[in-house]
Write an enzyme that holds these catalytic residues in place. Structure first.
Site, PDB file in Angstrom:
ATOM      1  N   HIS A 189      31.938  57.140  40.525  1.00  0.00           N
ATOM      2  CA  HIS A 189      31.504  57.316  41.922  1.00  0.00           C
ATOM      3  C   HIS A 189      31.834  56.062  42.735  1.00  0.00           C
ATOM      4  CE1 HIS A 189      29.147  58.328  45.363  1.00  0.00           C
ATOM      5  NE2 HIS A 189      28.531  59.339  44.785  1.00  0.00           N
ATOM      6  N   GLU A 294      36.152  59.454  44.382  1.00  0.00           N
ATOM      7  CA  GLU A 294      35.480  59.512  43.082  1.00  0.00           C
ATOM      8  C   GLU A 294      36.276  60.397  42.126  1.00  0.00           C
ATOM      9  OE1 GLU A 294      31.601  61.138  44.122  1.00  0.00           O
ATOM     10  OE2 GLU A 294      31.723  60.210  46.076  1.00  0.00           O
TER      11      GLU A 294
END
Ligand SMILES: O=P(O)(O)OC[C@H]1O[C@H](O)[C@H](O)[C@@H](O)[C@@H]1O
Length: 320
Positions: A189, A294
């Protein structure tokens, strides 16, 4: 008088001692590595979260909120939290249904397994291509009982962070260490730091299909070759063919994110209202200086039978 045996020396002692070495600083809560040329990376043991990656110029490439908790009380708002074994809110039913959003890897303390260096450095060639690899581990046995009871599988995660002059590589290795099969999702992320969202475009996603989580959670096709962000964006691009997603500033390359054995990429910017609603997001207009790109495997599920492993990650390049 008998000659004393000489102390063993390295094959090329003069080169070895003169070649500057990467330094690795290990403290209670984080590991920081710095190359002789100035690049650095810092990883919190909590979540094995990369919280800083700087290039030789001193430029920071990752965005971390000024109010991010770095004390292990909650997942870090910024850097590279690791999402495992479920992405987003867990499904209502099934083995991951009791887990928190994005799973437990980002909110568990990992173990530092050690460092290794590139061939160039080990042989003391001083060739300027030194890199340092830092490994972190998380195992089923290392989980709190409360987490274990929610996802009771035997697993081993090894996360390798390699800092080189050419960029930062992060790879997650997932192993089923139990005697039954299980499924997982994973994602890195990554909060990228940018100067100005109004001058930022993202390329490498043209013609790809994505699930639009802001609009209607249905599938769309990216119609333009580049993506500009002018409002909240939360898209899961799936089954990508090209490996590289690039972040451009004023049309010029700023950062490349190159996927390795992963087919999906989430692009997220919370924009004004969502940023405001997050207590750990600061400054409030910080959404203008970040965009999340991500990489992961999140559109479906990866299944591992006992003894099987999966490995996926990314290589990032910075142009400043
Ligand atoms: O607030 P968090 O749990 O860290 O999640 C932050 C964001 O992660 C991903 O980008 C998801 O696609 C978003 O829907 C989510 O809001």
């Amino acid at each position: 008088m008998v000659d004393r045996p000489k102390k063993p020396t390295s094959l090329n002692p003069s080169a070895r001692s003169s070649a500057p070495q990467p330094t690795v600083d290990i403290s209670d809560d984080r590991v920081t590595a710095t190359l002789p040329t100035g690049e650095s990376v810092s990883i919190l043991l909590y979540g094995a979260t990369v919280i800083s990656w700087k290039t030789a110029s001193g430029a920071e490439n990752l965005w971390v909120s000024e109010k991010a908790a770095l004390d292990g009380s909650k997942p870090v708002r910024g850097g590279i939290p690791i999402v495992f074994p479920v992405f987003g809110p867990p499904p209502k039913e099934g083995p991951t249904s009791k887990l928190p959003q994005h799973g437990f890897a980002r909110s568990t303390r990992w173990e530092f397994l050690g460092k290794s260096s590139s061939e160039g450095e080990a042989q003391g060639q001083g060739s300027g291509d030194e890199s340092v690899k830092l490994d972190f581990g998380l195992y089923g046995a290392g989980l709190d009982e409360s987490v274990k009871s929610k996802w009771p599988y035997e697993f081993g995660l090894v996360y390798s962070v390699t800092l080189g002059r050419e960029g930062l590589m992060t790879v997650l290795n997932v192993r089923n260490e139990g005697d039954e099969g299980w499924e997982f999702q994973m994602l890195l992320h990554t909060y990228l730091r940018i100067d100005d969202i109004s001058k930022t475009t993202i390329s490498g996603l043209g013609s790809a299909t994505y699930i639009d989580k802001v609009l209607d959670a249905t599938t769309h096709t990216q119609s333009t070759p580049t993506l500009s962000i002018t409002s909240e964006v939360d898209r899961v691009y799936t089954g990508l063919k090209q490996d590289t997603t690039s972040v451009l500033a004023d049309g010029k390359p700023r950062l490349d994110v190159v996927r390795d054995n992963l087919e999906d990429t989430v692009v997220w910017n919370p924009w004004r209202e969502k940023a405001n609603a997050m207590g750990d997001f600061a400054p409030k207009d910080g959404y203008k200086q970040m965009v999340c790109v991500e990489v992961g495997s999140v559109a479906g599920w990866q299944r591992l039978e006992p003894g099987e492993t999966f490995e996926g990650g990314m290589m990032m390049r910075s142009y400043v």
